[in-house]
Design a protein around this motif. Sequence first.
Motif, short mmCIF file in Angstrom:
data_model
loop_
_atom_site.label_atom_id
_atom_site.label_comp_id
_atom_site.label_asym_id
_atom_site.label_seq_id
_atom_site.Cartn_x
_atom_site.Cartn_y
_atom_site.Cartn_z
N ILE A 114 -23.37 70.05 41.96
CA ILE A 114 -22.35 70.38 42.96
C ILE A 114 -21.20 69.39 42.86
CG2 ILE A 114 -21.87 70.53 45.45
CD1 ILE A 114 -24.84 71.42 45.78
N ARG A 115 -21.51 68.12 42.73
CA ARG A 115 -20.44 67.11 42.63
C ARG A 115 -19.59 67.30 41.38
NH1 ARG A 115 -25.01 63.57 44.26
NH2 ARG A 115 -24.76 63.18 46.51
N SER A 116 -20.21 67.80 40.31
CA SER A 116 -19.47 68.00 39.07
C SER A 116 -18.58 69.25 39.12
CB SER A 116 -20.43 68.10 37.88
OG SER A 116 -21.14 69.33 37.90
N ARG A 117 -18.91 70.17 40.03
CA ARG A 117 -18.19 71.45 40.08
C ARG A 117 -17.13 71.50 41.19
NH1 ARG A 117 -22.75 76.01 40.10
NH2 ARG A 117 -20.89 77.32 40.34
N VAL A 118 -17.23 70.62 42.17
CA VAL A 118 -16.26 70.61 43.28
C VAL A 118 -15.36 69.38 43.11
CG1 VAL A 118 -15.99 70.53 45.78
CG2 VAL A 118 -17.91 71.80 44.77
N ASN A 119 -14.06 69.61 43.05
CA ASN A 119 -13.12 68.54 42.72
C ASN A 119 -13.02 67.48 43.80
OD1 ASN A 119 -12.54 69.91 40.37
ND2 ASN A 119 -10.70 70.91 41.19
N ASP A 120 -13.01 67.91 45.06
CA ASP A 120 -12.85 66.96 46.16
C ASP A 120 -14.21 66.39 46.56
OD1 ASP A 120 -11.53 65.63 48.39
OD2 ASP A 120 -12.55 67.11 49.65
N TYR B 226 -19.16 77.39 43.96
CA TYR B 226 -18.65 76.05 44.26
C TYR B 226 -17.20 75.89 43.82
CZ TYR B 226 -23.43 74.93 45.52
OH TYR B 226 -24.65 74.93 46.14
N GLU B 227 -16.80 76.58 42.76
CA GLU B 227 -15.42 76.50 42.30
C GLU B 227 -14.44 77.11 43.30
OE1 GLU B 227 -17.94 75.59 38.95
OE2 GLU B 227 -18.00 77.18 40.46
N ALA C 236 -17.44 68.24 48.38
CA ALA C 236 -18.71 68.34 47.67
C ALA C 236 -19.86 67.85 48.54
CB ALA C 236 -18.65 67.56 46.36
N GLU C 237 -19.67 66.74 49.24
CA GLU C 237 -20.73 66.20 50.07
C GLU C 237 -21.07 67.13 51.23
OE1 GLU C 237 -22.68 63.61 49.29
OE2 GLU C 237 -21.47 63.67 47.45
#
Length: 539
Positions: free
Chosen positions: A301-307, A333-334, A311-312
């Motif tokens: 999730i952290r790798s796919r969501v920029n902010d 997630y994108e 992501a958290e």
Amino acid sequence: MTEVDAIVIGAGMSGMYQLHLLRQLGLGVQVIEAGSEVGGTWYWNRYPGCRFDSESYSYCFSFDEEMLQEWDWSEHFAPQPETFAYLRRVADKLDLRRDIRFDTRVASAHWQEREGHWLVRCEDGYEARARYLVTAVGILSIPVIPNFPGRDSFAGPSFHTSDWPRGGIELAGKRVAVVGTGATGVQVIQEMAKVAGHLTVIQKEPNWCKPLCNAPIAPEEMADIKARYAEIFRSCRESDAGFVHNWDPRTTFEVGDEEREAFYERKYGERGFAFWLSNFSDLAVDEKAARLASDFLARKIRSRVNDPETAEKLIPKDHLFGTRRVPMETRYYEVFNQPNVDLIDVNADPLVEITPDGMRFGSGFVPLDAIIYATGFDAVRGAFDKIDIVGKGGLTLREKWDDGPVTFLGLQSHGFPNFFMIVGPHSGATFCNVPRCAEQNVEFVAELIGHMEGRGLARCEASAAAEDDWTTQVLDQADQLLAGRTNSWFTGINHNIEGRGRRKMLLYTLGQQYFLQTCREIVAQDYRGFDMAPQRPAA
């Protein structure tokens, strides 16, 4: 007053098959269906993005080889319009509609002790009676929308996903809110993000989502699937939950860190529920194992969501992976990287009220043109609670189940003679690829009724001892699982239902093989656990 041998409530997949088999016994059958067509789930749910998350070729009926060979699936996970068309085709082929009364909602079903039959009354005044009553009402068929302050004041279109406007609705360029991020919410959010001028996602509880990895099925691949249907269905029968996936025999800590990470990565890229249902065999029972799988998904999730802050918010903190129903996603997630999408976590920024033109949160006002509620269902038992079901001595099913469902095999409940449930609470078809396991439920009930008809038996009722034993097994097993100790609709929790606290496990979690073996033994022992008797003479 319609008089038949059997009444079936619901014309989804289970009800359709039950009608077909009871007809083959030579019985007169009346199916009562609230919708205007067959299909159940696939009739009601028409929201954008609605599709299978079981492989298409594992979800269809298996009993008719001709139908299997004549139908082509276009995708590994078919969209709702295709599934709905398939079920209508089955209804045509088997001429089912002539015994289905559509647009009719059942209000009550009362056992008439003296006459030995069920009297069913419907909201439109229609009445029918029969010796046998079978419910095929589905486990996710009663939608729930929380009573948000000001909900009814909203001036624009607002609706639950299962009540998507039948004529469609134009939302391109509109300011749209989707409330809920469960399995349905994830599917509809992905599609709304493509068309909405601005999309506001309102989340209370994030879920662990896994890529669906859908793909078209080429003609040569469909031909191969048709040649392997027997193998596919056998594989489903041999799995724990009726899917083409089954547990890896190894446990999480039998392998080293590098091998485990590679395994997770491979499963993450496989289709459907692979990461959930063909993971290491201790995932469902070992908290440390579930934590490692959850940590892997959190990194994804952290790798796919920029902010990082967004992501958290999307990473669950209140449950581990696999303890709740796992939503399948395609670039979900994108979505949150798009400039036209906002995420509001109501735990940190509570919803204050809904107004005629939007929603007011603690942080401010969000103007809206449409609100879509993906707020879930009163799962498993909700449809039973909606009907006034009364058994012997005036006992209602609601009263009997006040502290949680009590059943034998999820198929019958003591005190309710000749009343059979397909995919009922604690049935082997609940925590399962439903069509695969529901077929077994339908066949078991049809064979039991055939047994009664052949022996001149008029009544069948689960014994109190048999249902106590079965319910105890189900609940004891649930206590061994992480899912049994987690709040979810599996355990009767929907935070969108006011006053609904944690209840007991509603699903059967002992594994399909144990259920099938138990059913075989019961039949071999002349239907042990079912009390059967001839018609009681009239007084």
